[in-house]
Motif scaffolding. Structure first.
Motif, PDB file in Angstrom:
ATOM      1  N   ARG A 181     -18.113  21.693  44.261  1.00 50.01           N
ATOM      2  CA  ARG A 181     -17.268  21.929  45.445  1.00 50.01           C
ATOM      3  C   ARG A 181     -17.996  22.796  46.460  1.00 50.01           C
ATOM      4  O   ARG A 181     -17.937  22.557  47.668  1.00 50.01           O
ATOM      5  N   PHE A 182     -18.680  23.829  45.956  1.00 51.00           N
ATOM      6  CA  PHE A 182     -19.414  24.726  46.839  1.00 51.00           C
ATOM      7  C   PHE A 182     -20.507  23.982  47.600  1.00 51.00           C
ATOM      8  O   PHE A 182     -20.662  24.134  48.818  1.00 51.00           O
ATOM      9  N   MET A 183     -21.275  23.160  46.877  1.00 49.27           N
ATOM     10  CA  MET A 183     -22.373  22.427  47.522  1.00 49.27           C
ATOM     11  C   MET A 183     -21.863  21.459  48.578  1.00 49.27           C
ATOM     12  O   MET A 183     -22.443  21.340  49.661  1.00 49.27           O
ATOM     13  N   LYS A 184     -20.790  20.753  48.285  1.00 47.88           N
ATOM     14  CA  LYS A 184     -20.242  19.794  49.240  1.00 47.88           C
ATOM     15  C   LYS A 184     -19.829  20.500  50.529  1.00 47.88           C
ATOM     16  O   LYS A 184     -20.131  20.048  51.639  1.00 47.88           O
ATOM     17  N   LYS A 185     -19.171  21.628  50.375  1.00 48.78           N
ATOM     18  CA  LYS A 185     -18.719  22.386  51.536  1.00 48.78           C
ATOM     19  C   LYS A 185     -19.894  22.997  52.287  1.00 48.78           C
ATOM     20  O   LYS A 185     -19.970  22.938  53.525  1.00 48.78           O
ATOM     21  N   PHE A 186     -20.847  23.564  51.541  1.00 48.90           N
ATOM     22  CA  PHE A 186     -21.993  24.225  52.159  1.00 48.90           C
ATOM     23  C   PHE A 186     -22.867  23.233  52.912  1.00 48.90           C
ATOM     24  O   PHE A 186     -23.288  23.479  54.049  1.00 48.90           O
ATOM     25  N   GLN A 187     -23.150  22.093  52.291  1.00 44.27           N
ATOM     26  CA  GLN A 187     -24.049  21.124  52.913  1.00 44.27           C
ATOM     27  C   GLN A 187     -23.424  20.457  54.130  1.00 44.27           C
ATOM     28  O   GLN A 187     -24.136  19.998  55.010  1.00 44.27           O
ATOM     29  N   SER A 188     -22.100  20.436  54.197  1.00 42.71           N
ATOM     30  CA  SER A 188     -21.465  19.895  55.403  1.00 42.71           C
ATOM     31  C   SER A 188     -21.627  20.840  56.588  1.00 42.71           C
ATOM     32  O   SER A 188     -21.631  20.425  57.742  1.00 42.71           O
ATOM     33  N   GLU A 189     -21.787  22.143  56.286  1.00 42.57           N
ATOM     34  CA  GLU A 189     -21.950  23.150  57.335  1.00 42.57           C
ATOM     35  C   GLU A 189     -23.429  23.376  57.663  1.00 42.57           C
ATOM     36  O   GLU A 189     -23.826  23.439  58.815  1.00 42.57           O
ATOM     37  N   LYS A 190     -24.240  23.528  56.613  1.00 43.23           N
ATOM     38  CA  LYS A 190     -25.667  23.857  56.779  1.00 43.23           C
ATOM     39  C   LYS A 190     -26.498  22.636  56.412  1.00 43.23           C
ATOM     40  O   LYS A 190     -27.157  22.568  55.370  1.00 43.23           O
ATOM     41  N   ARG A 191     -26.470  21.655  57.259  1.00 42.94           N
ATOM     42  CA  ARG A 191     -27.106  20.378  56.924  1.00 42.94           C
ATOM     43  C   ARG A 191     -28.623  20.490  56.784  1.00 42.94           C
ATOM     44  O   ARG A 191     -29.247  19.696  56.091  1.00 42.94           O
ATOM     45  N   SER A 192     -29.228  21.478  57.446  1.00 39.98           N
ATOM     46  CA  SER A 192     -30.686  21.601  57.390  1.00 39.98           C
ATOM     47  C   SER A 192     -31.158  22.362  56.153  1.00 39.98           C
ATOM     48  O   SER A 192     -32.334  22.290  55.786  1.00 39.98           O
ATOM     49  N   ALA A 193     -30.262  23.108  55.498  1.00 41.63           N
ATOM     50  CA  ALA A 193     -30.642  23.884  54.309  1.00 41.63           C
ATOM     51  C   ALA A 193     -30.812  22.963  53.111  1.00 41.63           C
ATOM     52  O   ALA A 193     -30.060  22.013  52.918  1.00 41.63           O
ATOM     53  N   LYS A 194     -31.815  23.241  52.294  1.00 44.80           N
ATOM     54  CA  LYS A 194     -32.079  22.468  51.092  1.00 44.80           C
ATOM     55  C   LYS A 194     -31.587  23.233  49.868  1.00 44.80           C
ATOM     56  O   LYS A 194     -31.577  24.465  49.854  1.00 44.80           O
ATOM     57  N   VAL A 195     -31.198  22.487  48.840  1.00 45.94           N
ATOM     58  CA  VAL A 195     -30.620  23.106  47.646  1.00 45.94           C
ATOM     59  C   VAL A 195     -31.487  22.841  46.424  1.00 45.94           C
ATOM     60  O   VAL A 195     -31.877  21.703  46.148  1.00 45.94           O
ATOM     61  N   ALA A 196     -31.805  23.926  45.717  1.00 45.14           N
ATOM     62  CA  ALA A 196     -32.433  23.840  44.397  1.00 45.14           C
ATOM     63  C   ALA A 196     -31.435  24.377  43.382  1.00 45.14           C
ATOM     64  O   ALA A 196     -30.660  25.288  43.687  1.00 45.14           O
ATOM     65  N   VAL A 197     -31.419  23.809  42.195  1.00 47.41           N
ATOM     66  CA  VAL A 197     -30.483  24.259  41.167  1.00 47.41           C
ATOM     67  C   VAL A 197     -31.229  24.424  39.850  1.00 47.41           C
ATOM     68  O   VAL A 197     -32.085  23.612  39.493  1.00 47.41           O
ATOM     69  N   THR A 198     -30.958  25.536  39.147  1.00 45.46           N
ATOM     70  CA  THR A 198     -31.496  25.730  37.812  1.00 45.46           C
ATOM     71  C   THR A 198     -30.480  25.232  36.798  1.00 45.46           C
ATOM     72  O   THR A 198     -29.315  25.641  36.830  1.00 45.46           O
ATOM     73  N   VAL A 199     -30.917  24.348  35.899  1.00 41.36           N
ATOM     74  CA  VAL A 199     -30.048  23.816  34.845  1.00 41.36           C
ATOM     75  C   VAL A 199     -30.519  24.394  33.521  1.00 41.36           C
ATOM     76  O   VAL A 199     -31.676  24.236  33.145  1.00 41.36           O
ATOM     77  N   HIS A 200     -29.607  25.042  32.812  1.00 39.61           N
ATOM     78  CA  HIS A 200     -29.978  25.781  31.611  1.00 39.61           C
ATOM     79  C   HIS A 200     -29.792  24.990  30.320  1.00 39.61           C
ATOM     80  O   HIS A 200     -30.257  25.412  29.268  1.00 39.61           O
ATOM     81  N   THR A 201     -29.097  23.864  30.376  1.00 33.96           N
ATOM     82  CA  THR A 201     -28.798  23.111  29.156  1.00 33.96           C
ATOM     83  C   THR A 201     -28.759  21.624  29.443  1.00 33.96           C
ATOM     84  O   THR A 201     -28.642  21.205  30.599  1.00 33.96           O
ATOM     85  N   ALA A 202     -28.855  20.826  28.376  1.00 34.14           N
ATOM     86  CA  ALA A 202     -28.742  19.373  28.523  1.00 34.14           C
ATOM     87  C   ALA A 202     -27.646  18.829  27.625  1.00 34.14           C
ATOM     88  O   ALA A 202     -27.619  17.645  27.314  1.00 34.14           O
ATOM     89  N   ASP A 203     -26.730  19.670  27.207  1.00 39.44           N
ATOM     90  CA  ASP A 203     -25.676  19.237  26.282  1.00 39.44           C
ATOM     91  C   ASP A 203     -24.462  18.736  27.054  1.00 39.44           C
ATOM     92  O   ASP A 203     -23.437  19.402  27.148  1.00 39.44           O
TER      93      ASP A 203
END
Length: 419
Positions: free
Chosen positions: A130-152
């Protein structure tokens, strides 16, 4: 002036991961090294308490603390008394915390005109989606990286936890689809995510592995002195189990495996009880007949005391469940103290130990298998055990904090080239 213009701003957002233990060390090392390198300018957005936890040390980078949000209210230990309802109640507490935190973080970041890269380091993927959808609609030029800690994320039944996986899978998939870079602590985790979530092959190029860092220098203290402080005979074989005591880590198996190991083996079991009671742990020790050869420290271990436990041991023991889908902070710490390990033959744990030759693999859930591996380890000639310790030292150099930071810089470059 030109150099200043070329510096890219990275806003690292962590509601829980960066506030204690290994997660906090991860955030500290990454932000400090990024700041020193001068290519990416880090700003850490976190709940109140991060700077206080630095105990007077200046962070050396911008920290934005969100006040009046206390993640400790959703720690597992607070819900143990509710029995079977504990996971449900804790889940609601987590959602409340992360919802409040990310609403506040959104307001702060929305007002900033210098957000170029947003790095999300948390694990509540419903809230993050939800946060990313809202943020990217406002800050279209900003890029997002995400750390994923698990694969379960592969449901294996219909318990509360497994049902939650079914709910979160779609949101989590959207998080990855909308990220410019995905950082994992293991290649096995990356491969598993691509397979489990049926992500398009084109997405594989966004995944980068940055193994959790460790000190390159040998941080062991004198073993004889460490054992004396813990009340362990100086010449006894010693295995260490360290970390939060949770059901998926199978601390009960470690106790019974130690009883099936060498006759005079001592076991150190150290860490806070999260989902099991102290009474239950002491019952395991009694049932296994390990009462005279087991050092129990069932509490949070301060960072300054950690060298004592690792230095007293000859081998590290980690007994995770067969479905475990992440890496292990305490296992990674073995590099700092040059400690070989016996681990469950599962996922990222097995990948790390097997590929680097830093220990032995045992059958998950089988105390006899772990007991046999303990016997094997202590029957090795001293030369072979010394070679294993040397491989741990090589792994410490390979997976240093500096190496971890450089991999994150690669991820941020990938973000900026993703247009």
């Amino acid at each position: 002036c030109l150099k200043e213009c070329l510096v890219m701003n990275v806003f690292m957002v962590t509601g829980a991961t960066g506030l204690k233990g290994h997660g906090m060390r991860y955030a500290q090392e990454l932000c400090s090294r990024l700041s020193a390198h001068g290519i990416f300018r880090p700003t850490l957005v976190c709940p109140e308490g991060y700077v206080r936890a630095l105990a007077g040390r200046e962070p050396g980078y911008e920290v934005i603390e969100i006040k009046n949000i206390d993640f400790s209210r959703s720690e597992a230990s607070r819900f143990k008394r509710y029995g079977l309802l504990a996971p449900v109640l804790r889940g609601f507490a987590n959602k409340h915390f992360f919802g409040r935190f990310y609403r506040s973080a959104y307001s702060i970041l929305r007002a900033r005109g210098d957000v170029q890269i947003l790095h999300l380091m948390d694990y509540d993927y419903l809230v993050l989606a939800r946060f990313m959808k809202k943020f990217q609609s406002e800050k279209r030029s900003a890029k997002v990286a995400v750390t994923v800690h698990t694969a379960d994320f592969q449901p294996r039944g219909y318990s509360v936890a497994e049902t939650y996986k079914r709910i979160v899978r779609r949101s989590f998939r959207n998080v990855l689809m909308n990220s410019s870079a995905v950082i994992t602590h293991s290649a096995w985790i990356a491969d598993s995510l691509l397979r489990q979530l049926r992500l398009p092959e084109s997405l594989a190029g966004r995944f980068l592995t940055a193994q959790y860092g460790a000190e390159e220098r040998d941080c062991r203290i004198n073993q004889k002195e460490a054992r004396q402080k813990l009340g362990i005979p100086p010449d006894a074989p010693v295995a260490l189990w360290f970390g939060m005591l949770r059901k998926d880590k199978r601390p009960d198996l470690a106790v019974h495996a130690a009883a099936m190991g060498p006759e005079n083996l001592w076991l150190i079991l150290a860490g806070s009880c999260e989902a099991v009671s102290e009474e239950r742990v002491r019952a395991w020790v009694g049932e296994a007949g390990m009462g005279e050869r087991c050092v129990l420290r069932l509490q949070y271990i301060p960072e300054e005391d950690i060298p004592l436990y690792y230095s007293a041991a000859d081998v590290f023991l980690t007994t995770h469940h067969s479905a475990y889908g992440a890496t292990s902070g305490p296992l990674n710490d073995c590099r700092t103290y040059r400690l070989p390990a016996i681990v469950s033959d599962v996922g990222a744990l097995a990948e790390y130990v097997d590929s680097n030759g830093v220990g032995l693999l045992a059958e998950p859930g089988n105390p006899e298998s772990f007991g046999d591996k303990l016997k094997d380890f202590f029957s090795f000639p001293s030369v072979k055990r010394a070679e294993m310790v040397e491989k741990v030292a090589q792994a410490a150099a390979k997976y240093s904090w500096e190496a971890m930071c450089l991999r994150h810089e690669e991820a941020y470059r990938l973000c900026m080239g993703s247009d």
